[in-house]
Design an enzyme around this catalytic site. Sequence first.
Site, mmCIF file in Angstrom:
data_model
loop_
_atom_site.group_PDB
_atom_site.id
_atom_site.type_symbol
_atom_site.label_atom_id
_atom_site.label_comp_id
_atom_site.label_asym_id
_atom_site.label_seq_id
_atom_site.Cartn_x
_atom_site.Cartn_y
_atom_site.Cartn_z
ATOM 1 C CG ASP A 324 2.949 -2.093 -52.884
ATOM 2 O OD1 ASP A 324 2.037 -1.669 -52.146
ATOM 3 O OD2 ASP A 324 3.477 -3.204 -52.726
ATOM 4 C CD GLU A 465 -0.922 -3.827 -44.225
ATOM 5 O OE1 GLU A 465 -1.512 -3.403 -45.227
ATOM 6 O OE2 GLU A 465 -0.367 -4.947 -44.168
#
Length: 730
Positions: A324, A465
């Site tokens: 991130d 994911e």
Amino acid sequence: MNWEIIVNSDYKDTVAETGNKLLIGNGYLGVRGTLDEHEKEELVAITLAGIYDKVGNGWREPLNAPNPFWSKIHLDDQLLTARSENVIFHEQNLQFRYGILIRETVWKTEKGNITLKTERYADINAVNKLHYRISLSSDQVMHLRLSTGINSDVWDIHGPHYKGVRLIEKDSCLACEALVQNDIDRVAVVREDTIAESSIYEKRLVTDESKIFNCYEIELNPHQSFELTSEIAIVTTKDHSDALNKAIQVCQSSSSSDKTNHLSKWDKIWNTCEVEIGGDEMAEMGMNYSLYQLNIAAPRHSKSLSIPARALSGQVYKGAIFWDTEMFMLDYFLWTQPEIAKTLIGYRIDTLSGALEKASQYGYEGAFYAWESQEGGFDACSDYNVTDVFTNRPVRTYFKDKQMHISSAIARGIDYYVQVTDDFSVLLEGGLITVIECAMFYRSLLLKPLLKDHFVINDVIGPDEYHERVNNNAYTNYMAHYTIKCAIEQAKAVMTLYPEAYLAIDKVNDISEKLKKLEAVVDKIYLPKPNEFGLLEQFDGYFTLEDITPDIAKSRLKHPKEYWGGGNGVASDTQVIKQADVLTLMEVRSDIFSPDVIEKNWHYYEPRTEHGSSLSACMYALTACRFNRPDLSYPFFLKSALSDLKGGGKQWAGLVYIGGTHPAASGGAWKSLIQGFAGLELSENEPLLSPNLPEHWQYLVFRINYKGKLIKIRINSVKGSYHILREEIK
């Protein structure tokens, strides 16, 4: 612009969200926006940056400090709280321009009305300091009891992290020294109270098993209030070997100018980054609030520290550093406060040894960075990140093992830092070898099919994911190629500009031999191409999966907290994805994909995206700007900008709580605004702008720091045409 966030209620079911929304901090610590009377059940937390502990089989997570804001008010035997039935006014007000949280509550009692006012802030200059003020008044003569001090009974997700606490009064201060379970670290919290001379009271010291506090018996009347000011210090043994005495010293160093200096520093910060949007108050406020969240997480006190995925809003995601930071937050700091960007990059350079060790453990060469990085690059990611809601058993996940794309984020961060700043010192001080080792990691992943003349990368997880262990994820392959190419180019640049430094680095790290190996494979990596419809397949076989919408997938859930991915998730065998994957690639590498291809993929993948991650919306906002559709971009931009202001984000992954603030969404909102709508791009001489603002915006004003010059830019929009003004400011 309105710089205030106001909450008028204290409900049990919204206390978590309020704590996030009213967060204050300074990069060293974050203080959740809970009330003075709240206990750990209301998720009270002062989360510390960069200090962790693990208890038993629980997850390793950051420490929450003992709470120095603990306060209780009694009228006779009645405890007065914001939930009391006799409350006639209650308000928490976060003045987010300055990171100051103010509370006011009024109770109507048989003896008269009682007003409580408190103020707290985390010092933006002296990061170990907190400041607290309590004011009590009434419209009648009455007697109140105020108990206020330090509470060591803290909220932990996987604790308790303190094996013992020492509660003492020393040098006129209340002090709590907590010993961490690791028997190494200590956390000291010290508080010194000053009472206004006009206040009428009696005081006694009280110590119990978990608290040390002063109990004030107060006499109030309409002309006589009670005023208390507390100076607070929090110091750990990461800061100083004698944390307790250092905390006392810090606490007693406070002065009357602390608040003035605090306000002044915040004004200077906003001078580098404040945004103005004409014709859209919601977007303007949401964007500046997002920048506030980034600014209170920024590690200004360090030369090597990063920002956790949930910033300092709690222990969620183990307080770890994810991709991130480099992919979503770094650009904001790089273009406004580059010294902070250098600190974030410094963290990755300094944790290279952990990445080398992780790669070695898996049988790879080079640097395989931690998916959830803690001190030294230790990977805190568990093999079991999700709990099955039906059996209550942990589910094997492969985030730690297979999200190979993490190392490319570090390479991209270093590369972009050098491009924007022209500061090659980062490369000379470890950045070059970091990028090369990331490239060597990708080289070691390459497999050559027997009958093919190219290399493939198999068994990975991309940004999405929900689909684990796939082959030739487009994002991973392209970013591996980018990283290897970047390593070669950076090495050649250093060799040319700093030949002596290059020779010194080469002598220690054998760069020349590694470059030969990288050059031999860089042009042979399989990079999937768009098909005849212009669509880039997310991974091998993706287009053969069941083609359904996220709503249909959701209708198949048998439990509201059921995990969508993994081996048996409702999305696993479908084209439903968690977040932008191909579109993240097309944003990061927008230089190699045409607007037409980006548009076709946007319209294909967005309807199939669940947006189960706060990282997703901004990528769709950015890529819509790449094909000149600000109307499509705007709702995704707004979703990112309002992610913490409005709340309502995903709170659970299976049975695992994942609530907290969303600094990556905040950074993504800035990217959408400045690199999307304003069209900011790099050039050799000055930043280029290609504006494409939402139709209802009248103007956009923002600031950037370009090679040491702070520039204020105003884009005026008149019937689809733009007038750009630039002004260098100080």
